[in-house]
Design an enzyme around this catalytic site. Structure first.
Site, PDB file in Angstrom:
ATOM      1  CG  ASN A 174      25.351  26.787  19.087  1.00 34.33           C
ATOM      2  OD1 ASN A 174      24.595  27.539  19.684  1.00 34.33           O
ATOM      3  ND2 ASN A 174      26.616  27.094  18.805  1.00 34.33           N
ATOM      4  CD  GLU A 175      24.451  19.213  22.015  1.00 31.21           C
ATOM      5  OE1 GLU A 175      24.369  18.781  20.860  1.00 31.21           O
ATOM      6  OE2 GLU A 175      25.215  18.703  22.867  1.00 31.21           O
ATOM      7  N   PRO A 176      20.998  20.223  18.821  1.00 25.81           N
ATOM      8  CG  PRO A 176      20.687  18.040  18.048  1.00 25.81           C
ATOM      9  CD  PRO A 176      21.524  18.857  18.990  1.00 25.81           C
ATOM     10  CB  THR A 193      26.965  16.086  23.130  1.00 27.09           C
ATOM     11  OG1 THR A 193      26.353  16.491  21.900  1.00 27.09           O
ATOM     12  CG2 THR A 193      28.179  16.960  23.400  1.00 27.09           C
TER      13      THR A 193
END
Length: 645
Positions: A174-176, A193
């Site tokens: 769950n990235e920014p 990442t």
């Protein structure tokens, strides 16, 4: 309820919403000196949950993570299965994520990771293991992800979710920008990442750009969440996560609102939390010399003043009134701290002959010392302490270099092929030429999931050996004082290494016993629990501990340097070795001899600069910090911390 792990290493429960630390922290966390002890206790909590569920005849639903942080937890669970009879037959697992696209058989897949570290070693039925499928057709991903969610719900949700945290603040993938209510879905990976994953994939160009991940909402529905984080690289994002405001730009901050989450950290991961970075802002502290030095350096940085310009007002306005009360006045304290920091600086890392050494980092005697510089990889010596290395030789000490691993995995196939083809052009027909042809064939026919053939690894190791000897000759070290230990733990041919073994320790011990050094330098990456540097450091620690009864060890001091990415903080430094502009250039040239590690280096990590640039910038920054504190003005400084083994 929240789990609290106390100083006696037992698991207690405290009421949800309470927190004993301070007003700054919004997520419950516990901090350990060693990640090994922390990992054991987390594994014990999982094991207790499995047993409790089993007694009730219930299924235990675990959410599992990949990455370096949980490896030791899985190791401990495997031990509990083998030694204590812990059964996983009542366990159903759901993994957080998987790269996309990704075949399950690939050594880069999370299927492979989980089988390697856990599933192949326990009795969990295969149909109770759930990991996102990286081969799902693009047009079927949405329905696949929906089915993954429904399956979790069918089992009543996650009883326990194990997490790591990325430097972007991601949990799972769950990235920014990820939404609080997000569910299992396809996501594009953040550049940072992908850079962090690059070493495992032998280059960022090989890292997939997408992944399938459980959503924040899916994770948040777990009844219990434990997040693991080790090492200084995670310190910054952990401070923002634990002490900052909730933000979709740091998805882990959503966990502030979960009523049963614990972050389990080591000291370096927790180092920027207010209670560690500036504990005087949290409560009463004992003003030891180390704490006083830390506070004064912190205050100088905060108010942007040199030490001798600090005033009583500066101390009082920044939570340090008790320090002034104890010391009497800022004037006396400033002079005391100025002198302590000034005394860390020396141009004589082996000790200055015929000089009063009362306030010097090193002893003056013996005048000529025997020194061993342990280098985990074949270039860490010149990258991390090339200036000091040069100075020790120049000042007449007997300097030995010990390259602990071959570093062969960090040589690209293209470089190996280049050297092999040069040898083919040079050698006449015969046995030697046939061996080189075998190497070329091995490189050209290698498939993605295959490790290098032994002959290829041998060539790559020899390339790094010759680069190292070129650098040590440049520093005028006799070849007889250059030692290639080739520790066995490293020689797997893959990124994943074996644990440190007795043979590794014996090799290091034999060298120390042979040289009988007065100084040992080693890479002090203390918080890197799975990397080569940490294993190599443990080999030195264990070897020196075994040799401690030997009389020569009474005169042996251990100095720790940092790796290519991080330096000691000013308050931690016991010896600061300055470099002139000429010495900076000599260090740069020594690094340049390691040609295969320039330009297209395989293990660049998150910093895209070349190693020599990183090293120079780090050394200049340390010198700048000393200068800002009002101390001597140098072009660059290398830093060391003395370790009492």
């Amino acid at each position: 309820m929240k789990v609290h792990i106390d100083a006696q290493n037992t698991i207690k429960y405290e009421k949800a919403g309470t927190h004993e630390h301070n007003r700054y922290e919004k997520i419950h966390n516990v901090v350990f000196e060693k990640s090994s002890k922390a990992s054991y206790l987390v594994a014990k909590e999982i094991a207790d949950l499995i047993r409790e569920k089993n007694k009730k005849g219930e299924t235990c639903v675990l959410g599992l993570a990949t990455g370096s942080s949980p490896i030791r937890v899985y190791d401990e669970l495997v031990k509990m299965h083998k030694n204590e009879g812990l059964s996983f037959k009542n366990v159903v697992t759901f993994n957080l994520d998987e790269y996309y696209p990704m075949n399950a058989e690939s050594i880069h897949s999370y299927h492979y990771f989980m089988n390697e570290h856990l599933f192949n070693h326990i009795d969990i039925p295969k149909d109770q293991i759930n990991i996102p499928d990286g081969t799902t057709d693009q047009d079927e991903i949405t329905s696949y992800c929906k089915a993954y969610e429904e399956k979790i719900a069918k089992y009543g949700g996650l009883d326990f979710q194990l997490l790591g945290i990325g430097r972007t603040g991601h949990i799972g993938f769950n990235e920014p920008g990820s939404h609080y209510n997000s569910i299992t879905r396809s996501i594009t990976l953040d550049q940072l990442t992908r850079e962090d994953a690059a070493p495992s994939f032998l280059g960022i160009e090989n890292v997939p750009k997408k992944a399938i991940t459980m959503g924040v909402g899916t994770v948040f529905s777990a009844k219990r969440i434990v997040l693991l984080a080790w090492g200084h690289k995670k310190a910054s994002v952990l401070k923002e996560t634990i002490e900052g405001e909730i933000s979709p730009q740091i998805p882990a901050t959503y966990l502030q609102e979960h009523n049963n989450t614990t972050f389990v950290l080591d000291t370096e991961a927790a180092s920027l939390l207010t209670r560690f970075e500036s504990p005087w802002l949290v409560g009463e502290v004992t003003w030891t010399d180390a704490m006083t030095k830390r506070a004064v350096v912190w205050l100088c940085d905060k108010v942007e003043k040199s030490i001798l310009r600090l005033t009583d007002k500066d101390y009082n306005e920044h939570g340090l009134a008790s320090l002034i009360t104890e010391k009497g006045s800022s004037y006396e304290l400033n002079i005391e701290m100025f002198n302590k920091l000034q005394h860390t600086i020396t141009g004589w890392p082996g000790g200055k002959p015929n000089a009063d050494d009362t306030n010097r980092p090193e002893r003056k005697s013996p005048e000529k010392k025997r020194v061993i510089i342990f280098s985990p990889h074949p270039d860490d010596d010149v990258i991390s302490m090339g200036g000091t290395f040069d100075r020790l030789v120049e000042q007449g000490h007997e300097v030995h270099i010990a390259y602990q691993t071959s570093g062969n995995i960090a040589v690209s196939n293209a470089d190996a092929l280049k050297y092999a083809e040069v040898a083919m052009d040079f050698l006449p027909e015969g046995e030697e030429l046939e061996k080189i042809k075998e190497v070329v064939t091995g490189i050209n026919k290698k498939k993605e999931n295959e490790t290098d053939a032994i002959s290829v690894r041998e060539l790559k190791g020899l390339i790094r050996k010759r680069e190292s000897i070129a650098a040590t000759r440049y520093f005028n070290v006799p070849d007889t004082q250059v030692h290639f230990l080739n520790l066995p733990f490293y020689e797997t041919g893959t990124v994943k290494k074996n644990p440190l073994g007795p043979d590794d320790i014996q090799i290091v011990r034999d060298l120390i016993a042979s040289v009988k050094p007065h100084q040992v330098y080693a890479a002090g990456d203390l918080a890197d629990p799975h990397g080569t540097h940490k294993v190599c450091l443990d080999a030195v620690f264990k070897a020196m501990a075994e040799l401690k009864p030997e009389p020569f060890m009474n005169d042996c001091w251990l100095w720790l340097y940092r790796g290519a990415w991080h330096e000691w903080e000013i308050h931690e430094i016991d010896m600061a070795v300055p470099m002139s502009p000429d010495q900076v250039l000599r260090k740069r040239k020594a690094i340049f001899f390691h040609q295969t590690q320039k330009d297209g280096v395989l293990f660049q990590g998150e910093d895209l600069r070349e190693f020599w640039v990183r090293a120079e910038d780090r050394n200049k920054k340390t010198a700048q910090h000393y200068r800002d504190l009002g101390l001597a003005d140098y072009a660059a400084i290398e830093a060391f911390k003395r370790f009492d083994y």
